[in-house]
Design a protein around this motif. Structure first.
Motif, PDB file in Angstrom:
ATOM      1  N   MET A 262      24.864  54.617 -36.185  1.00  0.00           N
ATOM      2  CA  MET A 262      25.478  53.296 -36.334  1.00  0.00           C
ATOM      3  C   MET A 262      26.205  52.878 -35.064  1.00  0.00           C
ATOM      4  O   MET A 262      26.103  51.722 -34.614  1.00  0.00           O
ATOM      5  CB  MET A 262      26.436  53.289 -37.525  1.00  0.00           C
ATOM      6  N   ALA A 263      26.946  53.819 -34.461  1.00  0.00           N
ATOM      7  CA  ALA A 263      27.676  53.504 -33.232  1.00  0.00           C
ATOM      8  C   ALA A 263      26.711  53.146 -32.103  1.00  0.00           C
ATOM      9  O   ALA A 263      26.912  52.155 -31.378  1.00  0.00           O
ATOM     10  CB  ALA A 263      28.546  54.691 -32.826  1.00  0.00           C
ATOM     11  N   LEU A 264      25.652  53.923 -31.960  1.00  0.00           N
ATOM     12  CA  LEU A 264      24.670  53.664 -30.903  1.00  0.00           C
ATOM     13  C   LEU A 264      23.910  52.360 -31.150  1.00  0.00           C
ATOM     14  O   LEU A 264      23.623  51.610 -30.216  1.00  0.00           O
ATOM     15  CB  LEU A 264      23.695  54.840 -30.797  1.00  0.00           C
ATOM     16  N   SER A 265      23.601  52.079 -32.409  1.00  0.00           N
ATOM     17  CA  SER A 265      22.888  50.845 -32.747  1.00  0.00           C
ATOM     18  C   SER A 265      23.738  49.623 -32.442  1.00  0.00           C
ATOM     19  O   SER A 265      23.247  48.620 -31.895  1.00  0.00           O
ATOM     20  CB  SER A 265      22.478  50.853 -34.225  1.00  0.00           C
ATOM     21  N   GLY A 266      25.019  49.695 -32.791  1.00  0.00           N
ATOM     22  CA  GLY A 266      25.917  48.583 -32.492  1.00  0.00           C
ATOM     23  C   GLY A 266      26.033  48.335 -31.001  1.00  0.00           C
ATOM     24  O   GLY A 266      26.003  47.184 -30.540  1.00  0.00           O
ATOM     25  N   LEU A 267      26.152  49.416 -30.228  1.00  0.00           N
ATOM     26  CA  LEU A 267      26.258  49.295 -28.771  1.00  0.00           C
ATOM     27  C   LEU A 267      24.967  48.736 -28.178  1.00  0.00           C
ATOM     28  O   LEU A 267      25.004  47.839 -27.317  1.00  0.00           O
ATOM     29  CB  LEU A 267      26.567  50.664 -28.166  1.00  0.00           C
ATOM     30  N   LEU A 268      23.835  49.253 -28.626  1.00  0.00           N
ATOM     31  CA  LEU A 268      22.542  48.782 -28.109  1.00  0.00           C
ATOM     32  C   LEU A 268      22.342  47.305 -28.411  1.00  0.00           C
ATOM     33  O   LEU A 268      21.904  46.538 -27.537  1.00  0.00           O
ATOM     34  CB  LEU A 268      21.410  49.605 -28.730  1.00  0.00           C
ATOM     35  N   TYR A 269      22.668  46.886 -29.633  1.00  0.00           N
ATOM     36  CA  TYR A 269      22.505  45.480 -29.997  1.00  0.00           C
ATOM     37  C   TYR A 269      23.365  44.579 -29.110  1.00  0.00           C
ATOM     38  O   TYR A 269      22.910  43.533 -28.621  1.00  0.00           O
ATOM     39  CB  TYR A 269      22.867  45.266 -31.461  1.00  0.00           C
ATOM     40  N   TYR A 270      24.595  44.993 -28.873  1.00  0.00           N
ATOM     41  CA  TYR A 270      25.510  44.198 -28.046  1.00  0.00           C
ATOM     42  C   TYR A 270      24.965  44.050 -26.621  1.00  0.00           C
ATOM     43  O   TYR A 270      24.971  42.947 -26.052  1.00  0.00           O
ATOM     44  CB  TYR A 270      26.888  44.854 -28.014  1.00  0.00           C
ATOM     45  N   VAL A 271      24.470  45.150 -26.058  1.00  0.00           N
ATOM     46  CA  VAL A 271      23.930  45.109 -24.692  1.00  0.00           C
ATOM     47  C   VAL A 271      22.683  44.237 -24.627  1.00  0.00           C
ATOM     48  O   VAL A 271      22.530  43.410 -23.716  1.00  0.00           O
ATOM     49  CB  VAL A 271      23.611  46.543 -24.205  1.00  0.00           C
ATOM     50  N   LEU A 272      21.780  44.399 -25.583  1.00  0.00           N
ATOM     51  CA  LEU A 272      20.557  43.590 -25.594  1.00  0.00           C
ATOM     52  C   LEU A 272      20.869  42.102 -25.725  1.00  0.00           C
ATOM     53  O   LEU A 272      20.222  41.257 -25.094  1.00  0.00           O
ATOM     54  CB  LEU A 272      19.641  44.028 -26.742  1.00  0.00           C
ATOM     55  N   MET A 273      21.877  41.772 -26.523  1.00  0.00           N
ATOM     56  CA  MET A 273      22.239  40.359 -26.684  1.00  0.00           C
ATOM     57  C   MET A 273      22.908  39.807 -25.425  1.00  0.00           C
ATOM     58  O   MET A 273      22.788  38.614 -25.123  1.00  0.00           O
ATOM     59  CB  MET A 273      23.156  40.187 -27.890  1.00  0.00           C
TER      60      MET A 273
END
Length: 454
Positions: free
Chosen positions: A435-446
């Motif tokens: 969950m932590a990695l997914s949240g970080l990845l989504y933020y960076v991609l956006m």
């Protein structure tokens, strides 16, 4: 110029919100006051009492922080969780989390129904002499039990959120009586000291990280239903704190009952078998009789009313012209069909554990994306008037936010790749790391997507 189409998104206005603090608390206690929670507690016995309780409290509390986060979004927007997901996944992209919600809540309904149907099977055995489930010819009682439970489910959701509230009010009283009754029966058999000092057979021991993932998957399942209920309250605190404490209270108490009951059976018989962790088997072995089995049957309705409401809301997000009442009937029918699966694929425990792996795999990234988008990217504000618009603010590319889709796929892949690896299975588990990695990845991609569009 392309014509703008708009799918009507129904937001509950503040003046129409009637859910009280007691109704909200009863809903979330009732959500966990069910057969599945007892079964989870029984399976956690494979960790031993002390570790099982630590995992249960900590993993549950962390999971329900996300319930509070989603609960606030429901209060703020007045729309369901899956409608909220349109803002992060895109108008058409939201069909993915909606399908996830439909499948997982149908799965939970089926799991609770299967356990309750076992109680029906035992009842028919005691009253009519039919073979009980697990014995030769025991299919009849189980099949009849599944059909009876399906009729009860239709009744429980017949009037939407109002009938769910009524079911929860009745169910919570019955469950409270039952757990006190079962606790007394347990401690007449063994002492708390014996339960605390019981040692798990080496071959049956569950790793700490695996237990954390197990409990997380069970609890995160409720998170994507959060806004479906908090959008009906006009009080901010009632949307944030009441679901957290209600759900946490329910899961800790009732999993505790399943835990001590299963250990007491293991102590008194000398055999620990996780397959015998369901309330029906435990109640039968404790000699609680017909009334206990009837309570188990009725209390399965408390959790399944919430399950079906959430699945129906998700289906309505995909088919916006489909009235919620008909969506609920459809998911009841689908859940009835799915309930028969454990009869043909091996033990219920094996099916249940595979289902939990699926839930943890898909829900972690989904919840992380929704929360990251609302709280970090959107700064706690969505334009509800834009939801449902073709080429509107949440249309992204062809109705899909590919940053969310890529994050979801990579999050699922990460969970599948590492959740059985000793580094995670023996320590903190994979779910919350994912969950932590997914949240970080989504933020960076956006961030990259926003710069490209700018």
């Amino acid at each position: 110029m392309e014509e703008q189409q708009h799918t009507h998104i129904f937001s509950i206005p503040m003046k129409s919100r009637k859910t009280t603090r007691w109704d909200m608390f009863a809903t979330w206690v009732g959500a966990n006051a069910n057969n599945g929670t007892w079964f989870v507690g029984g399976v956690l016995a494979a960790c031993g009492f002390a570790l099982a309780m630590k995992v249960l409290v900590l993993s549950s509390a962390l999971s329900y922080v996300f319930l509070s986060l989603i609960g606030y979004i429901g209060y703020k927007t007045g729309v369901s969780t899956m409608t909220i997901s349109r803002a992060s996944f895109g108008e058409r992209g939201s069909y993915l989390p909606s399908l996830v919600n439909i499948t997982q809540f149908i799965g939970w309904t089926a799991a609770n129904t299967f356990i309750a149907a076992q109680s029906v099977s035992i009842l028919f055995h005691d009253l009519l002499g039919w073979p009980a489930w697990g014995k030769h010819g025991g299919y009849l009682g189980l099949v009849v039990g599944i059909l009876i439970m399906s009729v009860l489910h239709i009744i429980s959701v017949s009037s939407g959120s109002r009938s769910v509230q009524l079911i929860e009010r009745l169910g919570i009283i019955l469950v409270l009586v039952f757990v006190v009754w079962e606790s007394i029966a347990v401690f007449r058999t063994v002492s708390l000291g014996q339960i605390v000092h019981w040692r798990v057979p080496v071959h049956a021991k569950m790793a700490t990280g695996a237990a954390i993932d197990y409990v997380a998957a069970f609890n995160l399942a409720w998170v994507t239903a959060g806004a479906d209920f908090t959008r009906f309250t006009a009080k901010r605190d009632n949307a944030i704190y009441t679901p957290f404490f209600g759900a946490l209270f329910g899961v800790v108490w009732f999993a505790f009952i399943g835990l001590i009951s299963t250990i007491s059976i293991a102590i008194s018989t000398g055999v620990y078998d996780a397959n015998n962790s369901d309330p029906s088997t435990i109640a039968s072995k404790l000699g609680l009789g017909v009334v206990a089995l009837l309570v188990i049957i009725l209390t399965s309705m408390t959790a399944n009313a919430v399950n079906l409401m959430a699945a129906g809301s998700a289906l309505s997000n995909i088919f916006t012209k489909l009235r919620l009442k008909y969506s609920l009937w459809i998911v009841v029918l689908l859940a009835t069909i799915v309930t028969f699966i454990p009869m043909f694929v091996g033990s219920f425990l094996t099916t249940f554990e595979s289902f939990l792996d699926y839930v943890g795999m898909v829900l972690g990234p989904t919840i992380a994306i929704i929360c990251t988008d609302f709280y970090i990217r959107a700064h706690r504000h969505y334009d509800i008037s834009e939801l449902g618009k073709v080429n509107g603010k949440y249309w992204y590319h062809g109705g899909i936010n590919w940053a969310a889709m890529i994050t979801f796929i990579l999050g699922v892949a990460f969970f599948v790749g590492v959740h059985q690896q000793p580094l995670f299975a023996d320590t903190v588990g994979a779910t919350f790391v994912d969950m932590a990695l997914s949240g970080l990845l989504y933020y960076v991609l956006m961030l990259f997507a926003d710069r490209k569009e700018a």
